[in-house]
Design an enzyme around this catalytic site. Structure first.
Site, short mmCIF file in Angstrom:
data_model
loop_
_atom_site.label_atom_id
_atom_site.label_comp_id
_atom_site.label_asym_id
_atom_site.label_seq_id
_atom_site.Cartn_x
_atom_site.Cartn_y
_atom_site.Cartn_z
N LYS A 1 -10.87 -32.13 2.74
CA LYS A 1 -10.86 -33.30 3.55
C LYS A 1 -11.21 -34.84 2.55
O LYS A 1 -10.70 -35.70 2.39
CB LYS A 1 -11.62 -33.56 4.69
N GLN B 1 -17.72 -31.63 11.61
CA GLN B 1 -17.14 -30.34 11.29
C GLN B 1 -17.70 -29.25 12.32
O GLN B 1 -18.86 -29.16 12.53
CB GLN B 1 -17.45 -29.83 9.84
N ASP C 1 -10.15 -36.52 14.96
CA ASP C 1 -9.54 -35.40 15.14
C ASP C 1 -8.96 -34.99 16.45
O ASP C 1 -8.28 -34.13 16.62
CB ASP C 1 -10.94 -34.52 15.55
#
Ligand code: NAP
Length: 285
Positions: free
Chosen positions: A53, A97, A120
């Site tokens: 990322k 995460q 997300d």
């Protein structure tokens, strides 16, 4: 028949090149898209995803900040950090995460992130907006899958799409996006009976089960489109998908590989969502 392979890696690269130009333009206007990634603990797979990322952020020009916290972090500490990030103007996207350590409730954390920074697309408000056809951040893996099929001009309308797996991050939302594209959607999961009959009638198969080579070519309809979401580490240390690529390729019209398939598109859609958030915040959308 031997299927055409859809390389997500190639599409991801061309999209990232376009995004790089777009971000350049935004930066010239003083708008710097910002993504903060929070990583808790030392899980090697999570660390590797986070590195991917950051690499993508650097490439497209997104300002990415990594906050690493110890495994012992409490839920209260993480909530307090999220509150700070929710209120920080330079942060357009917040990504915590997953998975999280046992002492932290994932749902509480997902719901604490501002839906306006939920790049997300996991917040129930984002999911509700997606289900009701409103503008929102789509979850990255499902969104990437739709983009991969669109890049090949595959028409989804009226197709029977069978989704193997019903997780909140892949199976359920990818089915929802396919429905929005006017496909007819069937979900299969661990309690599904006679799964072969659904597989055999699928024009599109999305395989997100998390078991190496779960699906082979045996029951696939001639000409089906096969999207392999799975990422499984096998004994020799290499990564493989949920689909037995070689046998499925003989029946399918299109197929995605692992690696170089869905994975790179997931990260690319995260970049898309972060840039979109920056544009929205600055009144450009
Ligand atoms: P998950 O949360 O473990 O969900 C797996 C799903 O598969 C569940 O719905 C489960 O059914 C179903 N399932 C398990 N065994 C089955 C069986 N024998 N028959 C039918 N269905 C079965 O996994 P996930 O998070 O969705 O991830 C799936 C895979 O995609 C994993 O390999 C993951 O690493 C990969 N992934 C890749 C990306 C990417 O960017 N490439 C992103 C996310 C995930 P139940 O609901 O009934 O238990």
């Amino acid at each position: 028949m031997s299927a055409e392979v859809i390389y997500g890696s190639e599409l991801a690269q061309s999209l990232r090149d376009e995004m790089k130009e777009e971000v350049n333009g935004l930066r010239n206007k003083g708008i710097i898209p910002g993504l903060t990634v929070v990583l808790i603990g030392e899980d090697p797979a999570s660390k590797s995803y986070v590195r991917g990322k950051q690499k993508a952020s650097d490439y497209v020009g997104v300002d990415s900040e990594l906050i690493e916290l110890p495994e012992s972090t409490t839920q209260e500490e993480l909530l307090s950090l999220i509150d700070t990030l929710n209120n920080k103007d330079s942060v357009h996207g917040i990504l915590v995460q997953l998975p999280l350590p046992a002492q932290i409730d994932e749902e509480v954390i997902i719901e604490a992130i501002s839906p306006e920074k939920d790049v997300d697309g996991f917040h129930p408000i984002s999911i509700g907006r997606m289900m009701t056809g409103k503008d929102t951040f789509y979850p990255c893996t499902p969104y990437g899958i739709i983009q991969m099929m669109k890049s090949k001009n595959i028409s989804l309308e009226g197709k029977h799409a069978v989704v193997l797996g019903r997780s909140n991050i892949v199976g359920k939302p990818v089915g929802q996006l396919l429905l929005s594209e006017n496909a007819t959607v069937t979900y299969c999961h661990s309690r599904t009976k006679n799964m072969e009959q659904y597989i055999a009638s699928a024009d599109i198969l999305i395989v997100a089960v998390g078991k190496a080579h779960f699906l082979n070519g045996d029951h696939i309809k001639e000409g089906a489109i096969v999207i392999d979401v799975g990422v499984n580490r096998i004994e020799d240390g290499s990564l493989t998908g949920d689909v037995d690529f070689d046998s499925a390729k003989e029946k399918a019209s299109y197929i995605t590989p692992v690696p170089k398939g869905v994975g790179p598109m997931t990260i690319t859609m995260l970049m898309h969502n972060t840039i979109k958030s920056a544009k929205k915040t600055n009144g450009l959308l």
